[in-house]
Design a protein around this motif. Structure first.
Motif, short mmCIF file in Angstrom:
data_model
loop_
_atom_site.label_atom_id
_atom_site.label_comp_id
_atom_site.label_asym_id
_atom_site.label_seq_id
_atom_site.Cartn_x
_atom_site.Cartn_y
_atom_site.Cartn_z
N MET A 72 33.49 43.63 50.13
CA MET A 72 34.88 43.49 49.84
C MET A 72 35.56 44.43 48.78
SD MET A 72 35.33 39.59 51.27
CE MET A 72 33.80 39.01 50.29
N PRO A 73 36.82 44.57 48.86
CA PRO A 73 37.57 45.52 47.86
C PRO A 73 38.06 44.92 46.70
CG PRO A 73 38.97 45.09 49.58
CD PRO A 73 37.90 44.51 49.88
N TYR A 74 37.49 43.64 46.25
CA TYR A 74 38.03 42.79 45.10
C TYR A 74 37.65 43.59 43.75
CZ TYR A 74 33.05 41.28 44.70
OH TYR A 74 31.69 41.13 44.52
N SER A 75 38.51 43.28 42.79
CA SER A 75 38.27 43.73 41.45
C SER A 75 37.14 43.06 40.87
CB SER A 75 39.55 43.74 40.53
OG SER A 75 39.96 42.38 40.61
N ARG A 76 36.05 43.99 40.35
CA ARG A 76 34.68 43.44 39.79
C ARG A 76 34.99 41.87 39.37
NH1 ARG A 76 31.41 44.52 42.97
NH2 ARG A 76 29.80 46.36 43.06
N GLY A 77 35.83 41.89 38.26
CA GLY A 77 36.02 40.53 37.48
C GLY A 77 36.51 39.39 37.96
N GLN A 78 37.56 39.62 38.14
CA GLN A 78 38.45 38.15 38.53
C GLN A 78 37.78 37.70 40.14
OE1 GLN A 78 42.46 38.23 39.02
NE2 GLN A 78 42.67 35.99 38.69
N GLY A 79 37.79 38.69 40.90
CA GLY A 79 37.49 38.41 42.36
C GLY A 79 36.13 37.71 42.59
N ARG A 80 35.17 38.41 41.82
CA ARG A 80 33.72 37.72 41.73
C ARG A 80 33.60 36.67 41.17
NH1 ARG A 80 29.04 38.38 44.87
NH2 ARG A 80 27.93 36.80 43.84
N MET A 81 34.51 36.42 39.96
CA MET A 81 34.54 35.35 39.32
C MET A 81 34.93 34.20 39.93
SD MET A 81 36.63 34.08 35.79
CE MET A 81 38.00 34.06 36.79
N LEU A 82 36.12 34.26 40.87
CA LEU A 82 36.66 33.04 41.45
C LEU A 82 35.65 32.87 42.73
CD1 LEU A 82 40.46 34.52 41.72
CD2 LEU A 82 39.75 32.50 40.79
N MET A 83 35.00 33.81 43.14
CA MET A 83 34.03 33.59 44.39
C MET A 83 32.88 32.55 43.85
SD MET A 83 33.74 37.49 46.31
CE MET A 83 32.30 36.93 46.94
#
Length: 181
Positions: free
Chosen positions: A91-102
């Motif tokens: 998925m195209p999430y921005s590495r930091g915040q998107g992964r942290m939220l997941m």
């Protein structure tokens, strides 16, 4: 005969590699939407439907309100119930915040969906929270065990029982979170 053997060999290889080419599992649209009717407390005192949270999370990790043919609710519930598959999805999430939220969602930290009234105050708990002893044993058990039971039904694909279980969770929220259905 040689062509048939080569074709069969290629077919076996493709079948063995199937999971590599497959999409991550999701709940059917109806069950994902039903699950996202549950209310959640964001930790800041705001309470809103999980569908709102699902859309926000999907926008952050997918930069859109969907991913392929999947709705925000399907992505959200996919991350909850089939996290390992979804965590490998490009998925195209921005590495930091998107992964942290997941990761926070997967850990259950952000799923404060279990309300409990004490002294005219409604406190919300996630399934992974340490629930205070002042909350009755019956409620402590419900908060701790509900997600595991729901996950078992989801993994079995027993959608009728999943619907029924989610409806009981919604009823619990209405009763102990001072909501009307």
């Amino acid at each position: 005969m040689m062509i048939i053997r080569k074709f069969a060999f290629i077919l076996v290889l493709l079948m063995a590699a199937g999971p590599v080419f497959s999409s991550p599992r999701v709940l059917p649209r109806q069950q994902a939407a039903r699950f996202c009717r549950l209310m959640v407390n964001d930790g800041e005192g705001r309470v809103y439907p999980l569908s709102v949270y699902a859309r926000r999370l999907t926008m952050l990790i997918c930069h859109d309100d969907h991913y392929g043919d999947y709705t925000a609710e399907q992505i959200f519930t996919g991350l909850i119930f089939f996290f390992d598959e979804w965590s490998r999805e490009p998925m195209p999430y921005s590495r930091g915040q998107g992964r942290m939220l997941m990761d926070e969602l997967h850990s259950g930290q952000t799923l404060r969906i279990f309300p409990h009234v004490q002294k005219r105050r409604v406190d919300w708990y996630a399934p992974t929270d340490k629930v205070p002893e002042s909350v009755g044993l019956e409620h402590q058990k419900y908060i701790r065990e509900s997600f595991a039971r729901l996950n078992t039904l989801v993994q079995r694909g027993d959608w009728k029982l999943v619907d029924s279980f989610i409806d009981r969770m919604i009823t619990y929220q209405c009763r102990f979170g001072s909501f009307q259905q």
